[in-house]
Design a protein around this motif. Structure first.
Motif, PDB file in Angstrom:
ATOM      1  N   MET A   1      -0.695 -37.700 -30.744  1.00 33.13           N
ATOM      2  CA  MET A   1      -1.458 -37.328 -31.936  1.00 33.13           C
ATOM      3  C   MET A   1      -2.780 -38.110 -32.010  1.00 33.13           C
ATOM      4  O   MET A   1      -3.811 -37.565 -32.423  1.00 33.13           O
ATOM      5  N   LEU A   2      -2.762 -39.371 -31.572  1.00 33.85           N
ATOM      6  CA  LEU A   2      -4.002 -40.141 -31.513  1.00 33.85           C
ATOM      7  C   LEU A   2      -4.974 -39.523 -30.506  1.00 33.85           C
ATOM      8  O   LEU A   2      -6.181 -39.448 -30.750  1.00 33.85           O
ATOM      9  N   ASP A   3      -4.438 -39.088 -29.376  1.00 32.77           N
ATOM     10  CA  ASP A   3      -5.285 -38.465 -28.343  1.00 32.77           C
ATOM     11  C   ASP A   3      -5.993 -37.217 -28.863  1.00 32.77           C
ATOM     12  O   ASP A   3      -7.135 -36.930 -28.477  1.00 32.77           O
TER      13      ASP A   3
ATOM     14  N   THR B   1       1.160 -35.441 -18.237  1.00 28.71           N
ATOM     15  CA  THR B   1      -0.034 -35.373 -17.398  1.00 28.71           C
ATOM     16  C   THR B   1       0.222 -34.513 -16.163  1.00 28.71           C
ATOM     17  O   THR B   1       1.355 -34.346 -15.719  1.00 28.71           O
ATOM     18  N   ALA B   2      -0.856 -33.993 -15.600  1.00 26.12           N
ATOM     19  CA  ALA B   2      -0.745 -32.988 -14.544  1.00 26.12           C
ATOM     20  C   ALA B   2      -0.150 -33.529 -13.253  1.00 26.12           C
ATOM     21  O   ALA B   2       0.354 -32.758 -12.429  1.00 26.12           O
TER      22      ALA B   2
ATOM     23  N   PRO C   1      -8.188 -29.921 -28.720  1.00 23.32           N
ATOM     24  CA  PRO C   1      -9.072 -30.433 -27.673  1.00 23.32           C
ATOM     25  C   PRO C   1      -8.360 -30.589 -26.328  1.00 23.32           C
ATOM     26  O   PRO C   1      -7.134 -30.720 -26.283  1.00 23.32           O
ATOM     27  N   GLY C   2      -9.135 -30.609 -25.238  1.00 24.77           N
ATOM     28  CA  GLY C   2      -8.592 -31.013 -23.950  1.00 24.77           C
ATOM     29  C   GLY C   2      -8.526 -32.536 -23.897  1.00 24.77           C
ATOM     30  O   GLY C   2      -9.404 -33.222 -24.419  1.00 24.77           O
ATOM     31  N   VAL C   3      -7.476 -33.056 -23.306  1.00 26.54           N
ATOM     32  CA  VAL C   3      -7.267 -34.508 -23.264  1.00 26.54           C
ATOM     33  C   VAL C   3      -7.041 -34.946 -21.825  1.00 26.54           C
ATOM     34  O   VAL C   3      -6.261 -34.324 -21.097  1.00 26.54           O
ATOM     35  N   ARG C   4      -7.734 -36.020 -21.450  1.00 24.04           N
ATOM     36  CA  ARG C   4      -7.500 -36.636 -20.141  1.00 24.04           C
ATOM     37  C   ARG C   4      -6.989 -38.049 -20.364  1.00 24.04           C
ATOM     38  O   ARG C   4      -7.645 -38.866 -21.013  1.00 24.04           O
TER      39      ARG C   4
ATOM     40  N   VAL D   1      -8.360 -46.279 -12.632  1.00 26.21           N
ATOM     41  CA  VAL D   1      -8.042 -45.755 -11.301  1.00 26.21           C
ATOM     42  C   VAL D   1      -8.332 -44.256 -11.243  1.00 26.21           C
ATOM     43  O   VAL D   1      -9.084 -43.790 -10.397  1.00 26.21           O
ATOM     44  N   PHE D   2      -7.719 -43.492 -12.127  1.00 23.63           N
ATOM     45  CA  PHE D   2      -8.000 -42.060 -12.203  1.00 23.63           C
ATOM     46  C   PHE D   2      -7.604 -41.553 -13.580  1.00 23.63           C
ATOM     47  O   PHE D   2      -6.970 -42.273 -14.374  1.00 23.63           O
ATOM     48  N   SER D   3      -8.010 -40.335 -13.892  1.00 24.94           N
ATOM     49  CA  SER D   3      -7.625 -39.685 -15.142  1.00 24.94           C
ATOM     50  C   SER D   3      -6.968 -38.359 -14.818  1.00 24.94           C
ATOM     51  O   SER D   3      -7.216 -37.765 -13.758  1.00 24.94           O
TER      52      SER D   3
END
Length: 301
Positions: free
Chosen positions: A205-207, A240-241, A260-263, A162-164
Motif C-alpha cells: 500500500m505504501l508503494d 516481483t517479476a 501506478p506501476g511499481v518497481r 543492484v536491480f529493480s
C-alpha cells in the motif's frame, strides 16, 4: 638463536648445488657474502653444517639432519606468501551471504555456480532469511553480505542498488483477470489477497500510495505457499517479476500491475564500518556486475 630467511636460503642453495660459486649467482651475492651468511647460520645453530675443502662443499652429518627442516621453513614461507596473495586477490576464504527465500532460490544459485567456476577456492555460504532480518544480520556481523528488497537502514549498514523489478499480479489461469495484458490496482478492490510475510500488505500500500486498501484474506510465511493457494483458486497475490520461473510449477498467470506501476528495488547490504575480506569484496563486485540491470555500469570484478 637468531636465524634469518636469507641464511636459510643461502644454506639450502649451497647444499643443493654443492658449490658456493653456483649458489651465489642466483642469489645475486658475492661468494664472500654467501660464505658470511653460512658462517652466521652455523654460529646461530651452534654446529657446522657444511664441510668445505678447496675442491668441494658437502653437507656435514649435522647439515644432513638440518637441511629438511630448513627446506620446510622456506617452503612454508613461500606457501604463506602465496596464500597472502590469494587472500588479497579474493581466491581463498569464506563469504557468508544472506538473501530472501525467493532471491536464494531464483537469483543466487546460478551466480554461486558461475562464481565457483572462476574462484573454486572461495567457500560461499548462503543463508536463507526473511527480508526483515537482513539488516540486523549485517549489523551484528552474522553475514558479510545480504541481498534483498530495499529496507530502512541503520547507522551500521550501507546498501547499494543492484536491480529493480516490476510488481506483478499472480492469479490462477482460470481467474477472471488472467487474460488481461495489464491490471489497474483499482480493479483488485474486491479480490481476496494472499500475502506472504509480515507487513507485506502495508508495504504494498505504501508503494502504491494507498491507491488501494489491501486487507489480506490469507497470510502465510512463505511465498511458495501463497502461489499454491493462488493456483487452487483461493485468491490473488502480488510479487516481483523475477519469480516468473515458479509459475511453471502451477497453472498461474503473471500480469503487470498499472496505475501506478511499481518497481521494487533490490539492494546489496554490507556493514558500514567493518571492512569486507578480499573474498567478500570480490564476490560483492561479481554480484553487482552479474545482476545489474541492462545499461547499468557496475564496477569491474
Amino acid at each position: 638463536m637468531n636465524v634469518t630467511l636469507r641464511q636459510l636460503r643461502a644454506f639450502v642453495s649451497v647444499a643443493r648445488l654443492g658449490s658456493f660459486v653456483h649458489a651465489a649467482t642466483p642469489m645475486f651475492l658475492t661468494q664472500a657474502a654467501l660464505s658470511h651468511l653460512i658462517r652466521e647460520l652455523e654460529s646461530s645453530v651452534g654446529v657446522r653444517l657444511l664441510d668445505r675443502t678447496t675442491r668441494s662443499v658437502r653437507l656435514s652429518k649435522a647439515g644432513e639432519i638440518y637441511l629438511p627442516y630448513a627446506e620446510r621453513v622456506l617452503s612454508d614461507m613461500a606457501g604463506a606468501a602465496l596464500c597472502a596473495k590469494d587472500l588479497r586477490d579474493g581466491k581463498l576464504g569464506s563469504v557468508r551471504v544472506a538473501a530472501t527465500h525467493l532471491l536464494s532460490s531464483m537469483k543466487l544459485p546460478a551466480q554461486i555456480a558461475a562464481y565457483r567456476t572462476i574462484q573454486p577456492d572461495t567457500r560461499l555460504i548462503l543463508v536463507d532469511a526473511s527480508a526483515d532480518t537482513l539488516i540486523s544480520q549485517i549489523a551484528h556481523g552474522d553475514v558479510d553480505l545480504a541481498l534483498g528488497p530495499e529496507r530502512p537502514l541503520t547507522e551500521d549498514v550501507v546498501a547499494e542498488h543492484v536491480f529493480s523489478d516490476d510488481l506483478m499480479l499472480v492469479c490462477a489461469a482460470q481467474h477472471r483477470l488472467a487474460a488481461l495484458t495489464s491490471v489497474p490496482w483499482q480493479s483488485l478492490a474486491q479480490e481476496s489477497f494472499i500475502v506472504a510475510g509480515p507487513g507485506a500488505a502495508l508495504r504494498t500500500m505504501l508503494d502504491i500510495h494507498f491507491a488501494l486498501t489491501i486487507e489480506p484474506e490469507i497470510e502465510v510465511e512463505h511465498f511458495t505457499t501463497a502461489l499454491a493457494l493462488a493456483a487452487a483458486g483461493q485468491g490473488i497475490t502480488v510479487t516481483t517479476a523475477y519469480v516468473r520461473p515458479f509459475l511453471a510449477l502451477h497453472d498461474l498467470r503473471m500480469i503487470p500491475l498499472v496505475e501506478p506501476g511499481v518497481r521494487r528495488r533490490i539492494m546489496l547490504y554490507r556493514h558500514a564500518s567493518r571492512a569486507l575480506s578480499p573474498a567478500a569484496e570480490k564476490f560483492s563486485a561479481f554480484l553487482l556486475q552479474q545482476l545489474a540491470e541492462p545499461g547499468a555500469h557496475p564496477p569491474p570484478v
